[in-house]
Design an enzyme around this catalytic site. Sequence first.
Site, PDB file in Angstrom:
ATOM      1  N   GLU A  93      -5.863   2.977   6.324  1.00 42.50           N
ATOM      2  CA  GLU A  93      -5.517   2.830   4.908  1.00 42.50           C
ATOM      3  C   GLU A  93      -6.230   3.864   4.052  1.00 42.50           C
ATOM      4  O   GLU A  93      -5.734   4.274   3.007  1.00 42.50           O
ATOM      5  CB  GLU A  93      -5.891   1.415   4.441  1.00 42.50           C
ATOM      6  CG  GLU A  93      -5.589   1.116   3.008  1.00 42.50           C
ATOM      7  CD  GLU A  93      -5.885  -0.339   2.654  1.00 42.50           C
ATOM      8  OE1 GLU A  93      -6.631  -0.562   1.698  1.00 42.50           O
ATOM      9  OE2 GLU A  93      -5.364  -1.241   3.340  1.00 42.50           O
TER      10      GLU A  93
ATOM     11  N   ARG B 118       0.815  -1.220   0.000  1.00 44.60           N
ATOM     12  CA  ARG B 118       0.000   0.000   0.000  1.00 44.60           C
ATOM     13  C   ARG B 118       0.849   1.272   0.000  1.00 44.60           C
ATOM     14  O   ARG B 118       0.486   2.281   0.598  1.00 44.60           O
ATOM     15  CB  ARG B 118      -0.964   0.002   1.204  1.00 44.60           C
ATOM     16  CG  ARG B 118      -1.937  -1.173   1.243  1.00 44.60           C
ATOM     17  CD  ARG B 118      -2.857  -1.189   0.029  1.00 44.60           C
ATOM     18  NE  ARG B 118      -3.753  -2.328   0.068  1.00 44.60           N
ATOM     19  CZ  ARG B 118      -3.529  -3.480  -0.575  1.00 44.60           C
ATOM     20  NH1 ARG B 118      -2.440  -3.617  -1.322  1.00 44.60           N
ATOM     21  NH2 ARG B 118      -4.389  -4.468  -0.495  1.00 44.60           N
TER      22      ARG B 118
ATOM     23  N   SER C 104     -11.682  -1.521   2.728  1.00 42.73           N
ATOM     24  CA  SER C 104     -11.009  -1.826   3.989  1.00 42.73           C
ATOM     25  C   SER C 104     -10.441  -0.535   4.581  1.00 42.73           C
ATOM     26  O   SER C 104      -9.710   0.191   3.915  1.00 42.73           O
ATOM     27  CB  SER C 104      -9.872  -2.832   3.770  1.00 42.73           C
ATOM     28  OG  SER C 104     -10.378  -4.055   3.288  1.00 42.73           O
TER      29      SER C 104
END
Length: 303
Positions: free
Chosen positions: A296, A176, A226
């Site tokens: 995130e 990520r 998420s």
Amino acid sequence: MEHLTQLEETARQAGCDVRRDEPMSRHTTFRIGGPADLFLTVPREDALAAVLREAGRLGIPIVPLGNGSNLLVSDKGIRGAVIALGGDFSRVEAVGGTICCGAAASLSAVGTAAAEHSLTGAEFLYGIPGSVGGAVLMNAGAYGGEIGNILTESRHMYPDGTIGVFSREEIRFSYRHTAYMENDAIILGAKLCLKQGSQEKIRAEMQELIQRRKEKQPLEYPSAGSVFKRPEGHFAGALIEQCGLKGTRVGGAEVSEKHAGFIINRGGATCADVLSLISLIQERVLRETGIMLECEVKRMGEE
């Protein structure tokens, strides 16, 4: 305000769609976000270069926007100009074993094009609710695959309108994270290297992944996917569920009963609701497990 008017005129002359005080709730999968001063949909590279140069000259902040699928926008909105890519940037083309795709192309469109040409390796992209640009920016992935594993190069534009190209190594893909998170370039497109495969098997795997998403994720509600990164050796959703937080609500924001790693908008949720719920989750999980969950979802806009 005068500077915004000048940028608006430049954008119109370049063929952009221009909107003033555009609610960002219309452009995020969370359906949350206040107004952007200017919202520009840019159809071509020359138009983007003209807008970036003029914004730089006028000192107007530029905020690139992909599909808005991993984004939480402030209730106060965004000052400056939001740039969304459209037109030419939505193209997807197969050349041999390579998929050439614009930054605005949806990941599902890329997966579909790969399947049509019997190219395997991009099945995991199908169903991710994002764009190529956003996926490259954050090395998006699912079900064991990451876009960094199949990308060979990407093109981007700097604020002065010049174009650059990064190889896979130069992008420095990690979980990520990429080099694009550390510079101010706007991703224009990418090339993905795939392998020949069985179209029947490719389509079957894509359908299986879609079915898994429907069964395990709260796709019936607005969300940003998420919320937390995967802690090493653990799964964020499992930790949140372990702490008894499924169904916990703050205003219109709720920890999904279906998948605790998702925060959903049950209706009327604000950015403040989501941020409060994120803090509550982090504090409870840290207290009960000793693990600090890292967010995130990208925050954007006026504090």
